[in-house]
Design an enzyme around this catalytic site. Structure first.
Site, PDB file in Angstrom:
ATOM      1  N   LYS A  79       0.813  -1.221   0.000  1.00 56.16           N
ATOM      2  CA  LYS A  79       0.000   0.000   0.000  1.00 56.16           C
ATOM      3  C   LYS A  79       0.847   1.271   0.000  1.00 56.16           C
ATOM      4  O   LYS A  79       0.518   2.236  -0.694  1.00 56.16           O
ATOM      5  CB  LYS A  79      -0.960  -0.010   1.184  1.00 56.16           C
ATOM      6  CG  LYS A  79      -2.004  -1.109   1.094  1.00 56.16           C
ATOM      7  CD  LYS A  79      -2.979  -1.050   2.261  1.00 56.16           C
ATOM      8  CE  LYS A  79      -4.008  -2.173   2.158  1.00 56.16           C
ATOM      9  NZ  LYS A  79      -5.026  -2.089   3.212  1.00 56.16           N
ATOM     10  N   ASP A 116      -9.826   2.367   2.784  1.00 64.22           N
ATOM     11  CA  ASP A 116      -9.829   1.529   3.984  1.00 64.22           C
ATOM     12  C   ASP A 116     -10.537   2.201   5.156  1.00 64.22           C
ATOM     13  O   ASP A 116     -11.357   1.570   5.845  1.00 64.22           O
ATOM     14  CB  ASP A 116      -8.391   1.184   4.400  1.00 64.22           C
ATOM     15  CG  ASP A 116      -7.770   0.120   3.515  1.00 64.22           C
ATOM     16  OD1 ASP A 116      -8.525  -0.692   2.941  1.00 64.22           O
ATOM     17  OD2 ASP A 116      -6.535   0.087   3.400  1.00 64.22           O
TER      18      ASP A 116
END
Length: 289
Positions: A79, A116
């Site tokens: 990420k 997220d």
């Protein structure tokens, strides 16, 4: 309800290509979730899984783009690396320095977003109907998974945020990047027993690291504590076992967050947010097998 246009009988069906990158990736439920979303919204798309460690990721992403890939999800441990591979970043992704959603730009290259935090807050506040406001919060871990949720938690009104990581320097770096010293603190692992209680404890460590390996004391627990693992399935089992042993009433794995963040990615790519509840319930049945 969203209705996709019906192509003429002789019109070729163009299947748009999407994927999820990670290492490991074989366990990922993202392709299954996006297939359910595509069925629901009547979109012709594929969503595959691409195994790529940090060294292989740049070449794998370039090959995916060259092969017509239009968008991708990114999971551990890529990420933060993915953020550096983007030509553009959304304000939220730039703020946190980690990306879980890539969208191909018309002129080539990628725009990065991170869904997220929105997925986590949606699962806790909307699906489970639990108020995040005023909760003293402990986040275990300081990597890309933690970076992806901390701003959303602060924006949702938690009272304070304490970050604990095996490597203290990483916790300090994340706290410094957040830039809210009045509410954000760090703690050494050895001092967890001395920190008092928390109303929200989030396991943002790598998959497979559970409560036993983390050595979590029961002294962290308040009668109002909510325990949440960003992992799901077997990877969350040790942390949830600790939570149940500590008599925590509300303890959840990250399956709901997984579905919600995927829906946010889907909306970025296609302009429509699917109905997540039937997909979440189907995923729960899948995980139970």
């Amino acid at each position: 309800m969203f209705e996709a246009p019906v192509p003429a009988d002789d019109a070729p069906v163009v299947v748009k290509r999407y994927a999820v990158f990670g290492h490991p990736i074989a366990h990922s439920r993202s392709p299954w979730i996006h297939a359910r979303f595509a069925e629901q919204t009547k979109l012709a798309m594929s969503h595959g899984a691409i195994e790529a460690d940090p060294d292989a990721f740049p070449a794998a992403l370039a090959a995916f783009e060259a092969g017509g890939g239009l968008g991708a999800n990114v999971t551990l441990p890529l990420k933060t690396l993915a953020a550096g591979k983007c030509r553009e970043l959304s304000p939220h992704a730039r703020r946190i320095g980690a990306v879980n959603t890539l969208s191909r730009l018309p002129s080539g290259g990628w725009r990065g977003d991170n869904t997220d935090g929105a997925g986590l807050v949606a699962d806790i506040a909307e699906r489970h109907r639990l108020d995040l406001r005023g909760r003293r919060t402990l986040v275990l871990g300081a990597g890309g998974a933690a970076a992806g949720i901390v701003h959303a938690l602060l924006d949702a009104g938690i009272a304070s945020l304490t970050i604990a990581n095996r490597t203290p320097e990483r916790a300090d770096a994340l706290a410094d990047a957040i830039g809210d010293p009045a509410r954000v603190h760090t703690v050494y692992w050895r001092d967890l027993r001395e920190t008092g209680v928390f109303e929200l404890i989030i396991d943002a460590t790598s998959a497979g690291h559970g409560a036993d390996s983390l050595g979590l004391p029961f002294s962290l627990v308040h009668p109002r504590t909510l325990a949440y693992s960003l992992n799901y399935g077997r990877a969350a089992s040790d942390f949830l076992a600790w939570a149940h042993a500590a008599s925590i009433e509300y303890a959840f794995d990250g399956a709901g967050m997984l579905v919600e963040q995927a829906a946010e990615s889907f909306a970025i790519w296609h302009g429509v947010r699917p109905d997540t509840e039937p997909v979440y319930q189907a995923l729960r049945r899948e995980l139970a097998h």
